[in-house]
Write an enzyme that holds these catalytic residues in place. Structure first.
Site, PDB file in Angstrom:
ATOM      1  N   ARG A 164       0.837  -1.217   0.000  1.00  0.00           N
ATOM      2  CA  ARG A 164       0.000   0.000   0.000  1.00  0.00           C
ATOM      3  C   ARG A 164       0.871   1.266   0.000  1.00  0.00           C
ATOM      4  O   ARG A 164       0.568   2.240   0.686  1.00  0.00           O
ATOM      5  CB  ARG A 164      -0.910   0.041   1.236  1.00  0.00           C
ATOM      6  CG  ARG A 164      -1.978  -1.014   1.271  1.00  0.00           C
ATOM      7  CD  ARG A 164      -2.976  -0.830   0.131  1.00  0.00           C
ATOM      8  NE  ARG A 164      -4.195  -1.551   0.387  1.00  0.00           N
ATOM      9  CZ  ARG A 164      -4.368  -2.851   0.175  1.00  0.00           C
ATOM     10  NH1 ARG A 164      -3.379  -3.567  -0.344  1.00  0.00           N
ATOM     11  NH2 ARG A 164      -5.525  -3.413   0.435  1.00  0.00           N
ATOM     12  N   SER A 237     -10.743  -1.047   3.637  1.00  0.00           N
ATOM     13  CA  SER A 237      -9.944  -1.202   4.862  1.00  0.00           C
ATOM     14  C   SER A 237      -9.591   0.171   5.412  1.00  0.00           C
ATOM     15  O   SER A 237      -9.022   0.991   4.700  1.00  0.00           O
ATOM     16  CB  SER A 237      -8.631  -1.919   4.556  1.00  0.00           C
ATOM     17  OG  SER A 237      -8.872  -3.168   3.997  1.00  0.00           O
ATOM     18  N   GLU A 333      -5.047   3.398   6.734  1.00  0.00           N
ATOM     19  CA  GLU A 333      -4.706   3.285   5.324  1.00  0.00           C
ATOM     20  C   GLU A 333      -5.350   4.440   4.571  1.00  0.00           C
ATOM     21  O   GLU A 333      -4.869   4.907   3.543  1.00  0.00           O
ATOM     22  CB  GLU A 333      -5.251   1.950   4.789  1.00  0.00           C
ATOM     23  CG  GLU A 333      -4.767   1.643   3.401  1.00  0.00           C
ATOM     24  CD  GLU A 333      -5.744   0.816   2.610  1.00  0.00           C
ATOM     25  OE1 GLU A 333      -6.455   1.394   1.751  1.00  0.00           O
ATOM     26  OE2 GLU A 333      -5.791  -0.397   2.824  1.00  0.00           O
TER      27      GLU A 333
HETATM   28  N1  EPU Z   1      -9.983 -11.433  10.045  1.00  0.00           N
HETATM   29  C1  EPU Z   1     -10.668 -11.602  11.220  1.00  0.00           C
HETATM   30  N2  EPU Z   1     -11.736 -10.795  11.469  1.00  0.00           N
HETATM   31  C2  EPU Z   1     -12.143  -9.868  10.597  1.00  0.00           C
HETATM   32  C3  EPU Z   1     -11.444  -9.697   9.383  1.00  0.00           C
HETATM   33  C4  EPU Z   1     -10.360 -10.482   9.136  1.00  0.00           C
HETATM   34  O1  EPU Z   1     -10.344 -12.447  12.044  1.00  0.00           O
HETATM   35  O2  EPU Z   1     -13.128  -9.197  10.907  1.00  0.00           O
HETATM   36  C5  EPU Z   1      -8.805 -12.283   9.772  1.00  0.00           C
HETATM   37  C6  EPU Z   1      -9.104 -13.644   9.273  1.00  0.00           C
HETATM   38  O3  EPU Z   1      -8.157 -14.515   9.854  1.00  0.00           O
HETATM   39  C7  EPU Z   1      -8.832 -13.591   7.801  1.00  0.00           C
HETATM   40  C8  EPU Z   1      -7.695 -12.603   7.760  1.00  0.00           C
HETATM   41  O4  EPU Z   1      -7.994 -11.684   8.821  1.00  0.00           O
HETATM   42  O5  EPU Z   1      -8.493 -14.821   7.308  1.00  0.00           O
HETATM   43  C9  EPU Z   1      -7.593 -11.840   6.472  1.00  0.00           C
HETATM   44  O6  EPU Z   1      -8.826 -11.215   6.173  1.00  0.00           O
HETATM   45  P1  EPU Z   1      -9.172 -10.757   4.684  1.00  0.00           P
HETATM   46  O7  EPU Z   1      -8.959 -11.882   3.752  1.00  0.00           O
HETATM   47  O8  EPU Z   1     -10.509 -10.115   4.696  1.00  0.00           O
HETATM   48  O9  EPU Z   1      -8.028  -9.712   4.370  1.00  0.00           O
HETATM   49  P2  EPU Z   1      -7.440  -8.473   5.150  1.00  0.00           P
HETATM   50  O10 EPU Z   1      -6.014  -8.726   5.410  1.00  0.00           O
HETATM   51  O11 EPU Z   1      -8.306  -8.155   6.340  1.00  0.00           O
HETATM   52  C10 EPU Z   1      -6.670  -7.259   2.987  1.00  0.00           C
HETATM   53  C11 EPU Z   1      -6.807  -5.912   2.335  1.00  0.00           C
HETATM   54  C12 EPU Z   1      -8.178  -5.767   1.674  1.00  0.00           C
HETATM   55  C13 EPU Z   1      -8.347  -6.889   0.670  1.00  0.00           C
HETATM   56  C14 EPU Z   1      -8.220  -8.221   1.416  1.00  0.00           C
HETATM   57  C15 EPU Z   1      -8.304  -9.406   0.492  1.00  0.00           C
HETATM   58  C16 EPU Z   1      -5.394  -4.450   3.655  1.00  0.00           C
HETATM   59  C17 EPU Z   1      -5.348  -3.298   4.597  1.00  0.00           C
HETATM   60  N3  EPU Z   1      -6.610  -4.873   3.312  1.00  0.00           N
HETATM   61  O12 EPU Z   1      -7.589  -7.309   4.077  1.00  0.00           O
HETATM   62  O13 EPU Z   1      -8.171  -4.527   0.969  1.00  0.00           O
HETATM   63  O14 EPU Z   1      -9.596  -6.803   0.010  1.00  0.00           O
HETATM   64  O15 EPU Z   1      -6.917  -8.284   2.055  1.00  0.00           O
HETATM   65  O16 EPU Z   1      -7.098  -9.593  -0.150  1.00  0.00           O
HETATM   66  O17 EPU Z   1      -4.352  -4.928   3.242  1.00  0.00           O
HETATM   67  C18 EPU Z   1      -8.774  -2.227   1.028  1.00  0.00           C
HETATM   68  O18 EPU Z   1      -7.580  -1.968   0.977  1.00  0.00           O
HETATM   69  O19 EPU Z   1      -9.646  -1.327   1.061  1.00  0.00           O
HETATM   70  C19 EPU Z   1      -9.202  -3.624   1.108  1.00  0.00           C
HETATM   71  C20 EPU Z   1     -10.471  -3.973   1.274  1.00  0.00           C
END
Ligand code: EPU
Length: 339
Positions: A164, A237, A333
């Site tokens: 990012r 996010s 972010e």
């Molecule tokens: N998780 C939880 N609780 C939650 C959300 C997530 O426990 O409420 C844990 C779970 O273990 C899950 C892991 O976090 O397996 C990862 O969650 P997710 O796949 O939703 O991905 P993220 O790391 O929370 C990132 C990006 C998103 C992107 C997703 C999918 C960032 C800051 N965010 O989120 O990007 O869509 O991966 O690849 O890196 C954005 O930037 O606006 C955005 C939505």
């Protein structure tokens, strides 16, 4: 070129915050942008460039000029049997571009389906999702220097992409405006990139293992997890996933053996901020007009009529909880604009 005075930004930020800018100007070409940069109005006022407003939080009215690109077009500028380089106008909607690539069977951006915003913003914060990021396909970024009006093309290396992150968020913050982005896409030898946990499972459901199936799978997951900004104001996010040393992560694991992580290097891991926030009991919690989304704790939502400070107060409370419980600092972010 179109100029609006005392302009409501309600439809230009996906958080749905009702603030105004003194001026809002849309330009259609590099020449118009250069002309604007030489104008008395910009010499006398502060100004900023926005894209689709999907990563912005306005706290107050903006006492200046907001610029918005309407530079459009998707043109093939290089190509072979195996690949195509497309030059895309900064004002194109990102997801329309992804849809275009998928319809042509060009591979490389399908994992980034459904991300709101415009093409010009994609190199700035190196958008990423489901195991891919914009930096994987960007080969060059055309810009205009805000001070001199000169054009400059950055190679991907010069953009210094990170998680990012890019040079446009650091050394060159506010110094260049992106006008076109060049993407290199594959036309042959494409392989699905579906190793990201939830995408792997979703992709299994699609019999045709093609580019369109990856897009459909990503859109299906996003639809379940992320709120539609037109219905519930949000900016995706709100925080970045914090990067911590592996030794600190291992110490935390002793108390929280289920804590997930993404390995970055031998020395560092990234902890999903959504997990940390959920562990602190925030998931689905409402505070007045704002809330933490019930399906993804990383997303803060405007339930209707909230202002920027309501969101900041919620963000501060979440950061304090995460710091107290885990000793980890969360960094927003979202770009916070104080006006
Ligand atoms: N998780 C939880 N609780 C939650 C959300 C997530 O426990 O409420 C844990 C779970 O273990 C899950 C892991 O976090 O397996 C990862 O969650 P997710 O796949 O939703 O991905 P993220 O790391 O929370 C990132 C990006 C998103 C992107 C997703 C999918 C960032 C800051 N965010 O989120 O990007 O869509 O991966 O690849 O890196 C954005 O930037 O606006 C955005 C939505």
């Amino acid at each position: 070129m179109k100029t609006y005075e005392n302009y409501s930004l309600l439809n230009n930020n996906t958080f749905g915050i009702d603030v105004k800018a003194n001026y809002f100007i849309e330009y259609d070409s590099v020449e118009e942008l250069q002309q604007l940069l030489r104008s008395d109005l910009l010499a006398e006022s502060k100004f900023m460039q926005i894209g689709g407003g999907s990563n912005l939080l306005f706290i107050n009215d903006y006492q200046g000029v907001i610029l918005h690109s309407k530079i459009m077009g998707i043109d093939a500028i290089e190509g072979s049997r195996c690949m195509a380089v497309l030059r895309v106008g900064a004002g194109e909607r990102w997801d329309s571009f992804v849809e275009y690539c998928v319809s042509k069977n060009y591979g490389g951006v399908e994992n980034l389906s459904g991300i709101p915003g415009e093409v010009g913003a994609t190199p700035v914060q190196n958008i990423g999702a489901y195991g891919a990021e914009a930096a994987n396909t960007i080969v060059a970024v055309e810009c205009v220097n805000v001070k001199t009006g000169e054009e400059r093309t950055f190679t991907a290396k010069e953009c210094q992409f990170g998680y990012r992150d890019s040079i446009f968020k650091r050394d060159y913050k506010g110094k260049y405006i992106v006008t076109y982005v060049h993407f290199k896409l594959s036309k042959a030898g494409w392989q699905p990139n579906v190793n990201y946990g939830s995408l792997k499972d979703e992709f299994e459901k699609y019999p045709d293992k093609n580019i369109a199936a990856v897009r459909s799978a990503v859109l299906a997951i996003r639809g379940r997890k992320l709120p539609e900004p037109k219905v519930l104001g949000n900016a995706g996010s709100f925080f970045m996933n914090p990067v911590v040393s592996r030794s600190y992560y291992e110490r935390l694991l002793k108390t929280y053996p289920d804590m997930p992580c993404y390995v970055i290097s031998d020395a560092e891991v990234k902890i999903p901020a959504g997990w940390l926030i959920e562990q602190c009991g925030w998931k689905g919690k409402s505070v007045g007009k704002v809330a933490v989304h019930g399906s993804q704790a990383l997303v803060l939502i405007n339930k209707g009529g909230a202002n920027g400070l309501d969101i900041i107060n919620l963000s501060d409370s979440i950061r304090a909880s995460v710091r107290t419980k885990f000793g980890v600092d969360l960094t927003p972010e979202v770009n916070i604009i104080f006006g």
